[in-house]
Design an enzyme around this catalytic site. Structure first.
Site, PDB file in Angstrom:
ATOM      1  N   SER A 143     -12.954 -19.674  -7.582  1.00  0.00           N
ATOM      2  CA  SER A 143     -13.135 -19.505  -6.144  1.00  0.00           C
ATOM      3  C   SER A 143     -12.936 -18.038  -5.782  1.00  0.00           C
ATOM      4  O   SER A 143     -13.355 -17.143  -6.533  1.00  0.00           O
ATOM      5  CB  SER A 143     -12.161 -20.425  -5.395  1.00  0.00           C
ATOM      6  OG  SER A 143     -12.305 -20.257  -4.010  1.00  0.00           O
ATOM      7  N   SER A 144     -12.237 -17.784  -4.696  1.00  0.00           N
ATOM      8  CA  SER A 144     -12.096 -16.407  -4.223  1.00  0.00           C
ATOM      9  C   SER A 144     -10.945 -16.322  -3.230  1.00  0.00           C
ATOM     10  O   SER A 144     -10.656 -17.292  -2.508  1.00  0.00           O
ATOM     11  CB  SER A 144     -13.405 -16.008  -3.519  1.00  0.00           C
ATOM     12  OG  SER A 144     -13.205 -14.879  -2.699  1.00  0.00           O
ATOM     13  N   TYR A 157     -20.650 -17.324   1.532  1.00  0.00           N
ATOM     14  CA  TYR A 157     -19.981 -17.272   0.219  1.00  0.00           C
ATOM     15  C   TYR A 157     -18.629 -17.980   0.266  1.00  0.00           C
ATOM     16  O   TYR A 157     -18.341 -18.868  -0.548  1.00  0.00           O
ATOM     17  CB  TYR A 157     -19.820 -15.796  -0.162  1.00  0.00           C
ATOM     18  CG  TYR A 157     -18.981 -15.537  -1.386  1.00  0.00           C
ATOM     19  CD1 TYR A 157     -19.513 -15.683  -2.666  1.00  0.00           C
ATOM     20  CD2 TYR A 157     -17.651 -15.132  -1.266  1.00  0.00           C
ATOM     21  CE1 TYR A 157     -18.738 -15.437  -3.790  1.00  0.00           C
ATOM     22  CE2 TYR A 157     -16.876 -14.882  -2.385  1.00  0.00           C
ATOM     23  CZ  TYR A 157     -17.431 -15.038  -3.646  1.00  0.00           C
ATOM     24  OH  TYR A 157     -16.661 -14.795  -4.765  1.00  0.00           O
ATOM     25  N   LYS A 161     -17.140 -21.450  -1.512  1.00  0.00           N
ATOM     26  CA  LYS A 161     -15.959 -21.406  -2.385  1.00  0.00           C
ATOM     27  C   LYS A 161     -14.883 -22.373  -1.853  1.00  0.00           C
ATOM     28  O   LYS A 161     -14.184 -23.019  -2.635  1.00  0.00           O
ATOM     29  CB  LYS A 161     -15.400 -19.986  -2.481  1.00  0.00           C
ATOM     30  CG  LYS A 161     -16.306 -19.001  -3.210  1.00  0.00           C
ATOM     31  CD  LYS A 161     -16.467 -19.348  -4.673  1.00  0.00           C
ATOM     32  CE  LYS A 161     -16.997 -18.183  -5.508  1.00  0.00           C
ATOM     33  NZ  LYS A 161     -17.275 -18.567  -6.903  1.00  0.00           N
TER      34      LYS A 161
HETATM   35  N1  LIG Z   1     -15.742  -9.578  -8.388  1.00  0.00           N
HETATM   36  C1  LIG Z   1     -15.009 -10.058  -7.406  1.00  0.00           C
HETATM   37  O1  LIG Z   1     -14.472  -9.306  -6.557  1.00  0.00           O
HETATM   38  C2  LIG Z   1     -14.767 -11.537  -7.294  1.00  0.00           C
HETATM   39  C3  LIG Z   1     -13.713 -11.974  -6.477  1.00  0.00           C
HETATM   40  C4  LIG Z   1     -13.485 -13.329  -6.337  1.00  0.00           C
HETATM   41  C5  LIG Z   1     -14.285 -14.227  -7.010  1.00  0.00           C
HETATM   42  N2  LIG Z   1     -15.310 -13.796  -7.789  1.00  0.00           N
HETATM   43  C6  LIG Z   1     -16.128 -14.818  -8.442  1.00  0.00           C
HETATM   44  O2  LIG Z   1     -16.058 -14.615  -9.854  1.00  0.00           O
HETATM   45  C7  LIG Z   1     -17.278 -15.066 -10.459  1.00  0.00           C
HETATM   46  C8  LIG Z   1     -17.834 -13.960 -11.354  1.00  0.00           C
HETATM   47  O3  LIG Z   1     -18.025 -12.795 -10.576  1.00  0.00           O
HETATM   48  P1  LIG Z   1     -18.200 -11.361 -11.272  1.00  0.00           P
HETATM   49  O4  LIG Z   1     -17.455 -10.404 -10.443  1.00  0.00           O
HETATM   50  O5  LIG Z   1     -17.914 -11.437 -12.718  1.00  0.00           O
HETATM   51  O6  LIG Z   1     -19.765 -11.130 -11.026  1.00  0.00           O
HETATM   52  P2  LIG Z   1     -20.856 -10.359 -11.919  1.00  0.00           P
HETATM   53  O7  LIG Z   1     -20.222  -9.266 -12.704  1.00  0.00           O
HETATM   54  O8  LIG Z   1     -21.949 -10.038 -10.974  1.00  0.00           O
HETATM   55  O9  LIG Z   1     -21.350 -11.483 -12.963  1.00  0.00           O
HETATM   56  C9  LIG Z   1     -22.000 -12.632 -12.476  1.00  0.00           C
HETATM   57  C10 LIG Z   1     -22.268 -13.599 -13.620  1.00  0.00           C
HETATM   58  O10 LIG Z   1     -22.877 -14.789 -13.071  1.00  0.00           O
HETATM   59  C11 LIG Z   1     -24.180 -14.973 -13.640  1.00  0.00           C
HETATM   60  N3  LIG Z   1     -25.083 -15.494 -12.606  1.00  0.00           N
HETATM   61  C12 LIG Z   1     -25.467 -14.881 -11.457  1.00  0.00           C
HETATM   62  N4  LIG Z   1     -26.304 -15.672 -10.760  1.00  0.00           N
HETATM   63  C13 LIG Z   1     -26.477 -16.803 -11.493  1.00  0.00           C
HETATM   64  C14 LIG Z   1     -27.227 -17.987 -11.326  1.00  0.00           C
HETATM   65  N5  LIG Z   1     -28.060 -18.177 -10.273  1.00  0.00           N
HETATM   66  N6  LIG Z   1     -27.153 -18.954 -12.273  1.00  0.00           N
HETATM   67  C15 LIG Z   1     -26.356 -18.799 -13.353  1.00  0.00           C
HETATM   68  N7  LIG Z   1     -25.629 -17.679 -13.592  1.00  0.00           N
HETATM   69  C16 LIG Z   1     -25.685 -16.698 -12.659  1.00  0.00           C
HETATM   70  C17 LIG Z   1     -24.603 -13.605 -14.143  1.00  0.00           C
HETATM   71  O11 LIG Z   1     -25.563 -13.733 -15.192  1.00  0.00           O
HETATM   72  P3  LIG Z   1     -26.552 -12.465 -15.558  1.00  0.00           P
HETATM   73  O12 LIG Z   1     -25.668 -11.388 -16.148  1.00  0.00           O
HETATM   74  O13 LIG Z   1     -27.484 -13.016 -16.570  1.00  0.00           O
HETATM   75  O14 LIG Z   1     -27.194 -12.048 -14.287  1.00  0.00           O
HETATM   76  C18 LIG Z   1     -23.251 -13.061 -14.645  1.00  0.00           C
HETATM   77  O15 LIG Z   1     -22.939 -13.583 -15.905  1.00  0.00           O
HETATM   78  C19 LIG Z   1     -18.211 -15.489  -9.316  1.00  0.00           C
HETATM   79  O16 LIG Z   1     -18.147 -16.878  -9.139  1.00  0.00           O
HETATM   80  C20 LIG Z   1     -17.611 -14.771  -8.111  1.00  0.00           C
HETATM   81  O17 LIG Z   1     -17.899 -15.442  -6.925  1.00  0.00           O
HETATM   82  C21 LIG Z   1     -15.567 -12.473  -7.952  1.00  0.00           C
END
Ligand SMILES: NC(=O)c1ccc[n+]([C@@H]2O[C@H](COP(=O)([O-])OP(=O)(O)OC[C@H]3O[C@@H](n4cnc5c(N)ncnc54)[C@H](OP(=O)(O)O)[C@@H]3O)[C@@H](O)[C@H]2O)c1
Length: 252
Positions: A143-144, A157, A161
Protein backbone atom coordinates in the site's frame (compact mmCIF):
# COMPACT_ATOMS: atom_id res chain seq x y z
CA UNK A 1 14.78 -29.90 -3.77
CA UNK A 2 11.49 -27.99 -3.43
CA UNK A 3 12.03 -24.76 -1.52
CA UNK A 4 9.43 -22.19 -0.61
CA UNK A 5 8.46 -20.03 -3.58
CA UNK A 6 7.49 -16.36 -3.69
CA UNK A 7 5.87 -14.44 -6.54
CA UNK A 8 6.81 -10.74 -6.59
CA UNK A 9 4.86 -8.65 -9.08
CA UNK A 10 6.81 -5.73 -10.53
CA UNK A 11 10.24 -7.12 -9.64
CA UNK A 12 12.11 -5.51 -12.53
CA UNK A 13 13.09 -2.37 -10.61
CA UNK A 14 12.42 -0.20 -7.57
CA UNK A 15 10.94 -1.73 -4.45
CA UNK A 16 9.99 -5.01 -6.16
CA UNK A 17 13.56 -5.63 -7.26
CA UNK A 18 14.83 -5.20 -3.71
CA UNK A 19 12.04 -7.46 -2.42
CA UNK A 20 13.01 -10.18 -4.91
CA UNK A 21 16.71 -9.94 -3.94
CA UNK A 22 16.02 -9.99 -0.18
CA UNK A 23 13.48 -12.84 -0.44
CA UNK A 24 15.99 -14.88 -2.47
CA UNK A 25 18.65 -14.09 0.15
CA UNK A 26 16.35 -15.78 2.68
CA UNK A 27 16.60 -18.97 0.59
CA UNK A 28 13.29 -18.86 -1.27
CA UNK A 29 12.84 -19.39 -4.98
CA UNK A 30 11.43 -16.31 -6.68
CA UNK A 31 9.26 -15.61 -9.70
CA UNK A 32 9.32 -11.92 -10.53
CA UNK A 33 7.28 -10.07 -13.10
CA UNK A 34 7.77 -7.08 -15.39
CA UNK A 35 5.37 -5.13 -17.55
CA UNK A 36 7.67 -3.42 -20.07
CA UNK A 37 11.27 -3.71 -18.78
CA UNK A 38 12.05 -7.33 -19.62
CA UNK A 39 15.82 -6.72 -19.61
CA UNK A 40 15.78 -5.23 -16.13
CA UNK A 41 13.75 -8.21 -14.89
CA UNK A 42 16.37 -10.61 -16.28
CA UNK A 43 19.13 -8.54 -14.64
CA UNK A 44 17.38 -9.05 -11.29
CA UNK A 45 17.26 -12.79 -11.96
CA UNK A 46 20.98 -12.80 -12.82
CA UNK A 47 21.79 -10.99 -9.54
CA UNK A 48 19.86 -13.65 -7.64
CA UNK A 49 21.59 -16.47 -9.52
CA UNK A 50 25.04 -14.98 -8.80
CA UNK A 51 24.39 -15.45 -5.10
CA UNK A 52 23.31 -19.07 -5.58
CA UNK A 53 19.56 -18.42 -5.62
CA UNK A 54 16.94 -19.52 -8.12
CA UNK A 55 14.60 -17.14 -9.92
CA UNK A 56 12.57 -16.81 -13.10
CA UNK A 57 10.74 -14.05 -14.95
CA UNK A 58 7.19 -13.71 -16.29
CA UNK A 59 5.37 -10.95 -18.10
CA UNK A 60 2.36 -9.48 -16.28
CA UNK A 61 0.16 -6.53 -17.15
CA UNK A 62 -2.22 -5.83 -14.29
CA UNK A 63 -4.05 -3.32 -16.49
CA UNK A 64 -5.06 -6.08 -18.91
CA UNK A 65 -7.66 -8.01 -16.96
CA UNK A 66 -8.23 -10.56 -19.72
CA UNK A 67 -4.57 -11.58 -19.62
CA UNK A 68 -4.65 -12.71 -15.98
CA UNK A 69 -5.81 -16.28 -16.74
CA UNK A 70 -2.97 -16.67 -19.22
CA UNK A 71 -0.55 -15.33 -16.61
CA UNK A 72 -1.78 -17.89 -14.07
CA UNK A 73 -1.32 -20.71 -16.61
CA UNK A 74 2.24 -19.51 -17.36
CA UNK A 75 2.97 -19.17 -13.65
CA UNK A 76 1.92 -22.77 -12.96
CA UNK A 77 3.99 -23.99 -15.89
CA UNK A 78 7.10 -22.02 -14.82
CA UNK A 79 7.09 -23.12 -11.17
CA UNK A 80 6.91 -26.69 -12.46
CA UNK A 81 9.65 -26.36 -15.10
CA UNK A 82 12.01 -24.17 -13.02
CA UNK A 83 11.47 -25.45 -9.47
CA UNK A 84 9.64 -28.79 -9.86
CA UNK A 85 6.69 -27.37 -7.89
CA UNK A 86 2.95 -27.41 -8.34
CA UNK A 87 2.15 -24.79 -5.73
CA UNK A 88 3.77 -21.78 -4.10
CA UNK A 89 3.95 -20.01 -0.77
CA UNK A 90 4.09 -16.21 -0.84
CA UNK A 91 2.32 -13.71 -3.07
CA UNK A 92 3.68 -10.15 -3.03
CA UNK A 93 1.45 -7.63 -4.80
CA UNK A 94 3.95 -4.87 -5.50
CA UNK A 95 3.40 -3.89 -9.18
CA UNK A 96 2.09 -0.38 -9.56
CA UNK A 97 2.49 3.14 -10.84
CA UNK A 98 1.83 6.65 -9.57
CA UNK A 99 0.67 9.94 -11.04
CA UNK A 100 0.00 13.29 -9.43
CA UNK A 101 -3.40 14.47 -10.74
CA UNK A 102 -5.65 16.94 -8.90
CA UNK A 103 -9.02 15.42 -8.00
CA UNK A 104 -10.87 17.80 -10.34
CA UNK A 105 -8.81 16.61 -13.32
CA UNK A 106 -9.05 12.84 -12.84
CA UNK A 107 -10.45 11.19 -16.00
CA UNK A 108 -12.46 7.99 -16.04
CA UNK A 109 -9.65 6.35 -18.05
CA UNK A 110 -7.07 7.19 -15.38
CA UNK A 111 -9.43 6.01 -12.64
CA UNK A 112 -9.96 2.68 -14.46
CA UNK A 113 -6.24 2.15 -15.02
CA UNK A 114 -5.43 2.73 -11.35
CA UNK A 115 -8.35 0.56 -10.29
CA UNK A 116 -7.22 -2.31 -12.54
CA UNK A 117 -3.58 -2.24 -11.49
CA UNK A 118 -3.88 -1.39 -7.80
CA UNK A 119 -7.17 -3.03 -6.83
CA UNK A 120 -9.14 -5.16 -9.32
CA UNK A 121 -6.00 -6.98 -10.48
CA UNK A 122 -4.91 -7.61 -6.90
CA UNK A 123 -8.40 -8.90 -6.00
CA UNK A 124 -8.82 -11.34 -8.89
CA UNK A 125 -5.20 -12.42 -9.36
CA UNK A 126 -5.23 -13.46 -5.70
CA UNK A 127 -8.52 -15.32 -6.22
CA UNK A 128 -7.01 -17.17 -9.19
CA UNK A 129 -3.67 -17.98 -7.49
CA UNK A 130 -4.88 -18.91 -4.03
CA UNK A 131 -5.93 -22.32 -5.36
CA UNK A 132 -2.23 -23.15 -5.82
CA UNK A 133 -0.98 -21.57 -2.58
CA UNK A 134 0.36 -23.88 0.09
CA UNK A 135 -1.13 -23.92 3.57
CA UNK A 136 0.98 -21.73 5.84
CA UNK A 137 1.88 -19.26 3.08
CA UNK A 138 1.25 -15.55 2.98
CA UNK A 139 0.05 -12.57 0.99
CA UNK A 140 1.80 -9.22 1.23
CA UNK A 141 0.01 -6.26 -0.33
CA UNK A 142 1.97 -3.08 -0.94
CA UNK A 143 0.00 0.00 0.00
CA UNK A 144 1.25 3.49 0.77
CA UNK A 145 1.64 6.02 3.56
CA UNK A 146 -0.85 8.14 1.60
CA UNK A 147 -3.75 6.10 2.99
CA UNK A 148 -2.96 7.53 6.45
CA UNK A 149 -2.01 11.09 5.43
CA UNK A 150 -3.53 12.88 2.45
CA UNK A 151 -1.21 14.03 -0.33
CA UNK A 152 -2.86 16.39 -2.88
CA UNK A 153 -3.02 14.81 -6.35
CA UNK A 154 -3.18 11.25 -5.00
CA UNK A 155 -6.97 10.86 -4.65
CA UNK A 156 -7.26 7.92 -7.06
CA UNK A 157 -3.98 6.22 -6.15
CA UNK A 158 -4.47 6.46 -2.40
CA UNK A 159 -8.11 5.39 -2.45
CA UNK A 160 -7.20 2.24 -4.43
CA UNK A 161 -4.44 1.55 -1.90
CA UNK A 162 -7.01 2.07 0.86
CA UNK A 163 -9.19 -0.54 -0.84
CA UNK A 164 -6.42 -3.16 -0.74
CA UNK A 165 -5.81 -2.40 2.93
CA UNK A 166 -9.45 -3.32 3.60
CA UNK A 167 -9.20 -6.29 1.26
CA UNK A 168 -6.14 -7.53 3.17
CA UNK A 169 -8.22 -7.89 6.33
CA UNK A 170 -10.70 -10.03 4.39
CA UNK A 171 -7.87 -12.17 2.99
CA UNK A 172 -6.63 -12.65 6.56
CA UNK A 173 -10.08 -13.63 7.78
CA UNK A 174 -11.22 -15.82 4.89
CA UNK A 175 -7.91 -17.52 4.06
CA UNK A 176 -6.88 -18.07 7.67
CA UNK A 177 -8.50 -21.50 7.60
CA UNK A 178 -5.84 -22.46 5.01
CA UNK A 179 -3.14 -21.10 7.33
CA UNK A 180 -2.51 -18.23 4.90
CA UNK A 181 -1.61 -14.90 6.50
CA UNK A 182 -2.21 -11.55 4.80
CA UNK A 183 -0.54 -8.26 5.65
CA UNK A 184 0.03 -4.81 4.20
CA UNK A 185 3.33 -2.99 3.91
CA UNK A 186 2.80 0.75 3.51
CA UNK A 187 5.98 2.51 2.40
CA UNK A 188 6.40 6.24 2.85
CA UNK A 189 8.04 8.37 0.14
CA UNK A 190 10.81 6.39 -1.59
CA UNK A 191 13.07 7.69 -4.33
CA UNK A 192 12.53 5.31 -7.24
CA UNK A 193 11.25 5.71 -10.83
CA UNK A 194 7.75 5.87 -9.32
CA UNK A 195 5.54 8.74 -10.57
CA UNK A 196 8.19 9.71 -13.14
CA UNK A 197 10.85 9.88 -10.45
CA UNK A 198 8.85 12.64 -8.73
CA UNK A 199 10.87 12.46 -5.51
CA UNK A 200 14.25 11.47 -6.94
CA UNK A 201 14.22 14.15 -9.67
CA UNK A 202 12.87 17.03 -7.61
CA UNK A 203 15.41 18.22 -5.00
CA UNK A 204 12.91 20.69 -3.55
CA UNK A 205 10.25 18.03 -2.92
CA UNK A 206 12.88 15.60 -1.66
CA UNK A 207 14.11 18.27 0.78
CA UNK A 208 10.62 18.98 2.08
CA UNK A 209 9.85 15.28 2.58
CA UNK A 210 13.24 14.69 4.21
CA UNK A 211 12.57 17.50 6.69
CA UNK A 212 9.20 15.92 7.54
CA UNK A 213 10.89 12.67 8.51
CA UNK A 214 12.27 12.19 12.03
CA UNK A 215 15.19 10.38 10.37
CA UNK A 216 15.90 13.31 8.06
CA UNK A 217 15.69 11.61 4.68
CA UNK A 218 13.32 9.98 2.20
CA UNK A 219 13.35 6.21 1.78
CA UNK A 220 15.36 4.03 -0.60
CA UNK A 221 14.12 0.82 -2.23
CA UNK A 222 16.57 -1.01 0.08
CA UNK A 223 14.58 0.17 3.12
CA UNK A 224 11.58 -1.97 2.14
CA UNK A 225 12.62 -5.33 0.69
CA UNK A 226 13.94 -6.79 3.95
CA UNK A 227 10.65 -6.15 5.73
CA UNK A 228 8.71 -7.91 2.97
CA UNK A 229 11.24 -10.76 3.03
CA UNK A 230 10.71 -11.13 6.79
CA UNK A 231 6.96 -11.54 6.13
CA UNK A 232 7.89 -14.39 3.75
CA UNK A 233 9.33 -16.46 6.62
CA UNK A 234 8.00 -18.41 9.57
CA UNK A 235 9.63 -15.81 11.87
CA UNK A 236 6.59 -13.63 11.11
CA UNK A 237 4.06 -16.46 11.48
CA UNK A 238 1.98 -14.65 14.12
CA UNK A 239 1.67 -11.38 12.19
CA UNK A 240 -1.65 -11.43 10.38
CA UNK A 241 -4.14 -8.87 9.10
CA UNK A 242 -1.78 -5.98 9.88
CA UNK A 243 -0.81 -2.75 8.14
CA UNK A 244 2.88 -2.14 8.77
CA UNK A 245 4.02 1.32 7.76
CA UNK A 246 7.65 1.43 6.64
CA UNK A 247 8.17 5.14 6.28
CA UNK A 248 10.89 6.20 8.71
CA UNK A 249 8.13 7.64 10.88
CA UNK A 250 7.03 10.43 8.54
CA UNK A 251 3.97 12.32 9.86
CA UNK A 252 4.10 10.18 12.98
N1 LIG B 1 8.13 4.87 -4.52
C1 LIG B 1 7.31 5.29 -3.59
O1 LIG B 1 7.43 6.43 -3.07
C2 LIG B 1 6.21 4.40 -3.09
C3 LIG B 1 5.59 4.73 -1.87
C4 LIG B 1 4.56 3.94 -1.40
C5 LIG B 1 4.17 2.84 -2.13
N2 LIG B 1 4.76 2.53 -3.31
C6 LIG B 1 4.25 1.36 -4.03
O2 LIG B 1 5.33 0.44 -4.20
C7 LIG B 1 5.12 -0.32 -5.40
C8 LIG B 1 6.39 -0.26 -6.25
O3 LIG B 1 6.70 1.09 -6.52
P1 LIG B 1 8.16 1.52 -7.03
O4 LIG B 1 8.48 2.78 -6.35
O5 LIG B 1 9.10 0.39 -6.94
O6 LIG B 1 7.82 1.85 -8.56
P2 LIG B 1 8.72 1.69 -9.88
O7 LIG B 1 10.17 1.82 -9.56
O8 LIG B 1 8.11 2.60 -10.87
O9 LIG B 1 8.47 0.16 -10.32
C9 LIG B 1 7.17 -0.24 -10.70
C10 LIG B 1 7.15 -1.74 -10.96
O10 LIG B 1 5.79 -2.12 -11.28
C11 LIG B 1 5.74 -2.67 -12.60
N3 LIG B 1 4.49 -2.24 -13.25
C12 LIG B 1 4.11 -0.98 -13.56
N4 LIG B 1 2.90 -0.98 -14.14
C13 LIG B 1 2.51 -2.28 -14.23
C14 LIG B 1 1.37 -2.94 -14.74
N5 LIG B 1 0.37 -2.28 -15.37
N6 LIG B 1 1.29 -4.29 -14.64
C15 LIG B 1 2.28 -5.00 -14.04
N7 LIG B 1 3.41 -4.43 -13.55
C16 LIG B 1 3.51 -3.08 -13.64
C17 LIG B 1 6.97 -2.14 -13.31
O11 LIG B 1 7.34 -3.02 -14.37
P3 LIG B 1 8.29 -2.46 -15.60
O12 LIG B 1 9.65 -2.19 -15.01
O13 LIG B 1 8.33 -3.59 -16.56
O14 LIG B 1 7.63 -1.23 -16.12
C18 LIG B 1 7.99 -2.15 -12.15
O15 LIG B 1 8.49 -3.44 -11.94
C19 LIG B 1 3.87 0.26 -6.07
O16 LIG B 1 2.76 -0.53 -5.75
C20 LIG B 1 3.75 1.64 -5.44
O17 LIG B 1 2.43 2.08 -5.44
C21 LIG B 1 5.78 3.29 -3.80
Amino acid sequence: MTKKIALVTGGSRGLGKDMALKIAARGLDVILTYQSNENLAHETVEEIKKTGGRAAVLHLDMNNFNSLDMFVASFKSVIKSEFGAQSFDYLVHNAGMGKTVPFAEVSEALFDEFMNVHYKGVFFLTQKLVTVMNDGGGIINISSGTTRFANPGYSVYASMKGAIETLTKYFAKELGSKGIRANVIAPGPIETDFNNGAIRNNPQLKGILSNMSPLGRVGNAEDIGGVVAFLCTDDSRWINGQRIEVSGGINV
